[in-house]
Motif scaffolding. Structure first.
Motif, PDB file in Angstrom:
ATOM      1  N   LEU A  38      96.296  77.267 -44.651  1.00 12.93           N
ATOM      2  CA  LEU A  38      96.826  78.632 -44.529  1.00 12.93           C
ATOM      3  C   LEU A  38      97.225  78.954 -43.092  1.00 12.93           C
ATOM      4  CD1 LEU A  38      94.273  80.653 -46.749  1.00 12.93           C
ATOM      5  CD2 LEU A  38      96.546  79.799 -47.402  1.00 12.93           C
ATOM      6  N   ALA A  39      96.331  78.676 -42.158  1.00 11.47           N
ATOM      7  CA  ALA A  39      96.589  79.060 -40.757  1.00 11.47           C
ATOM      8  C   ALA A  39      95.703  78.228 -39.848  1.00 11.47           C
ATOM      9  CB  ALA A  39      96.291  80.559 -40.572  1.00 11.47           C
ATOM     10  N   PHE A  86      94.214  85.007 -40.338  1.00 12.56           N
ATOM     11  CA  PHE A  86      93.913  84.862 -41.762  1.00 12.56           C
ATOM     12  C   PHE A  86      94.022  86.186 -42.505  1.00 12.56           C
ATOM     13  CE2 PHE A  86      92.354  80.860 -40.257  1.00 12.56           C
ATOM     14  CZ  PHE A  86      92.568  79.992 -41.320  1.00 12.56           C
ATOM     15  N   PHE A 105      96.410  86.589 -45.373  1.00 16.54           N
ATOM     16  CA  PHE A 105      96.195  85.891 -46.639  1.00 16.54           C
ATOM     17  C   PHE A 105      95.071  86.552 -47.443  1.00 16.54           C
ATOM     18  CE2 PHE A 105      97.818  82.872 -43.537  1.00 16.54           C
ATOM     19  CZ  PHE A 105      98.930  82.389 -44.204  1.00 16.54           C
ATOM     20  N   ASP A 161      94.926  83.332 -52.177  1.00 16.82           N
ATOM     21  CA  ASP A 161      95.656  82.290 -51.436  1.00 16.82           C
ATOM     22  C   ASP A 161      94.731  81.123 -51.094  1.00 16.82           C
ATOM     23  OD1 ASP A 161      98.062  83.736 -51.393  1.00 16.82           O
ATOM     24  OD2 ASP A 161      97.431  84.857 -49.595  1.00 16.82           O
ATOM     25  N   LEU A 162      93.549  81.467 -50.588  1.00 18.96           N
ATOM     26  CA  LEU A 162      92.603  80.411 -50.222  1.00 18.96           C
ATOM     27  C   LEU A 162      92.159  79.633 -51.461  1.00 18.96           C
ATOM     28  CD1 LEU A 162      90.899  78.896 -48.179  1.00 18.96           C
ATOM     29  CD2 LEU A 162      89.130  80.660 -48.414  1.00 18.96           C
ATOM     30  N   GLU A 189      94.669  77.071 -52.397  1.00 18.71           N
ATOM     31  CA  GLU A 189      94.579  75.881 -51.540  1.00 18.71           C
ATOM     32  C   GLU A 189      93.371  75.011 -51.913  1.00 18.71           C
ATOM     33  OE1 GLU A 189      96.465  74.675 -48.955  1.00 18.71           O
ATOM     34  OE2 GLU A 189      98.010  76.214 -49.243  1.00 18.71           O
TER      35      GLU A 189
END
Lengths: 380, 380
Positions: free
Chosen positions: B269-270, B333, B336, B340-341, B344
């Motif tokens: 994500l970041a 973060f 998000f 989203d997490l 992933e």
């Protein structure tokens, strides 16, 4: 803290894992393999089944099993003839088979005689033949060490040492050890136990090697009695085999000490099974050794499940009792005196093991230990 | 019991042991070396002193330090240019420096682009350049693993895996780690702690790898707090460094589990420091994990000095407190959501770590963990 640990080869452990020798040889891109295997294992059909396994992978193989006892130069020459033109050597058996395989892998690559490398006379070739080692006696730890012993023309004990001789791959297969007789199981297992103990407590010891030595002590003291009394117990066999392998790692880094000084000195006088000689030498010296009262001795004791080093002499004697070890040296030693053994113990070739012992070993200590050992000669 | 442990390179440990790089390179018969070194270490004069050390041994050397953060394909290309014509690559620094060195040693030998080997598209060359690895962050364990991470053209995370990338020689020098700031010492050390813990307790674990994992747990839990609070304490630094190295051996054989699934998902994500992300992911899942109540969890707990696995969640939170770890994810973060997490975490590239976890990780578990993690975003 400063130390180094030499590289440790890939180790595959499991019952019947020897059935994957062909696949492993293929992974090493072998085309032609020499198999150095103990005679009685070859006769059991094991050598033929491995040859077939290799052939299935398109690898031609030749067998060398014409040796007995500790390797002699003539054995190395004969093995070398078998290995010429090969790109892989597979050693299967006790320490002798493995040592022959390791030496021959170097000599076949360079075309040199083993004597060219004996006692570090010349550097070993950088690209020896590949080496797969399969120990079946759970004792010497040769599969994870860089040391290889043989006797030269006049019977003099020689060694070839170097990382170049170490295995590319070690296969530990407990099922190959179940036919080892009870006395050899005990003697070889105690040899490995003493490897681990001496490497964990001598002057060269360090945290890196103790990781392996302590695991070996845990494994062997926890399983050896069962392996001796229940030959088919694969779990116990496996633990002793793995412990022996880790003990090999430990001595590869730190060497041994006084018990091995004694067993090598005994071997200088007359033939005696190495593990038995080492175990007897260990029992004769452990009471004296633990008076050094070091943290390393206490650490080794704890790995044996014993609270403190002072309890080790009783523990060791009990372990040897439980494993059925008869405290006796062969009758042939009757031809020698304690002075003869003492002289061997003081000889230059056995000096490193004397010096690495955590206590100073005086000449008086040696005379005392030699007398204790020779009192173990049968019929005396 | 059936397992295998991959080969472990020679390891030399000691304060200022990096002063022997020249000698070690000579032993490897190097003539021309490429040094891949973290920029701040290069600027400290370390790179130049190593170049001089190599020159004293008659070895010409070039330096590559033009990289930052996780390795990108462009870094690999630039490093490869430096390494062409060399016969040795020396990696010094954090995981990125080591991974670049390992990949480049293969690509320089074959003349192939790293993408040729990415995701195991093609077998690695059998004879890569020699590799000396000198970790300075005590975290990734890349010096003893076969895994190497980089990001491709579109920023996609890629890996190159293979024993061919592993070190010929590892130098562990505690004195090189004393300048690591307290927060990075804690984060990297906790990353290594989680490596050891996950390798010792996941579905792939076995007795062979646990030898290293448990020693790593003992070393790191015993010394990390001191290493964080007393940056110049070389004994503590050394224990964390050695523990991290052994943890690398453990994951090289058994991989990781859910906490690394989370940290890799977060990285998708970041940007976030990997060790911090892993530690936060571990704390968020350990209470759930220990409900599995396995012998391996209890064994890992004992290696941490904790009586039983049920006490681990409190132990871990206390360890993180003592190491001053602030429970927060970077503000970036905030863009998000937990969904989203979760996406992933469920992605195919993170599936192996989900699957290796000793408990089944349901989609519901993931949603729950993702929510816990995103509650750690600063300012939320």
């Amino acid at each position: 803290m400063q130390f180094s640990t030499s590289f440790i080869p890939e180790i595959r452990f499991g019952d019947n894992i020897h059935l994957m020798i062909g696949k492993a040889a293929k992974e090493l891109e072998a085309r032609r393999a020499a198999i150095v295997i103990d005679g009685f294992l070859a006769q059991s059909g094991l050598a033929e089944s491995i040859v077939k396994d290799l052939e299935r992978e398109g690898i031609r193989a030749r067998i060398f099993s014409d040796f007995a006892g500790e390797p002699k130069l003539a054995h190395l020459h004969a093995a070398l003839e078998t290995a010429m033109g090969c790109d892989l050597v597979i050693g299967i058996g006790g320490g002798s088979a493995l040592d022959i395989a390791k030496i021959v892998a170097c000599c076949a690559a360079s075309g040199r005689d083993p004597m060219h490398y004996a006692l570090a006379a010349n550097p070993l070739p950088k690209n020896p033949l590949n080496r797969i080692l399969v120990p079946t006696t759970a004792g010497t730890g040769s599969e994870t060490s860089a040391t290889n012993i043989f006797s030269g023309l006049e019977g003099k004990k020689l060694w070839i040492w170097g990382a170049e001789t170490k295995a590319d791959l070690v296969l530990l297969d407990p099922s190959l050890t179940v036919t080892l007789p009870a006395n050899l199981t005990a003697w070889c297992g105690l040899d490995a136990f003493v490897h681990a103990f001496e490497a964990a407590t001598n002057r060269n010891t360090h945290r890196g090697a103790q990781l392996y030595a302590h695991e070996a002590l845990r494994l062997i003291t926890g399983a050896l009695e069962t392996a001796v009394k229940e030959p088919g117990n694969l779990e116990a066999r496996g633990k002793v085999l793995l412990g022996s392998c880790y003990a090999g790692v430990a001595i590869d880094n730190c060497g041994t000490a006084i018990a091995h000084n004694i067993s090598h000195a005994l071997a200088g006088l007359a033939p005696v099974q190495h593990g038995l000689a080492t175990a007897l030498g260990f029992e004769a010296t452990i009471g004296w050794l633990v008076e050094a009262d070091t943290a390393d001795l206490d650490g080794a004791a704890r790995a044996c499940g014993v609270d403190r080093a002072g309890d080790l002499p009783a523990f060791v004697s009990d372990l040897m009792d439980r494993c059925g070890v008869v405290r006796a040296l062969p009758k042939t030693f009757g031809a020698f005196s304690a002075a003869d053994l003492g002289r061997e113990m003081k000889a230059p070739e056995n000096l490193p093991m004397r010096r690495s012992t955590i206590r100073d070993v005086t000449d008086g200590d040696i005379d005392h230990f030699a007398a204790r050992m020779m009192a173990l000669v049968k019929g005396q």
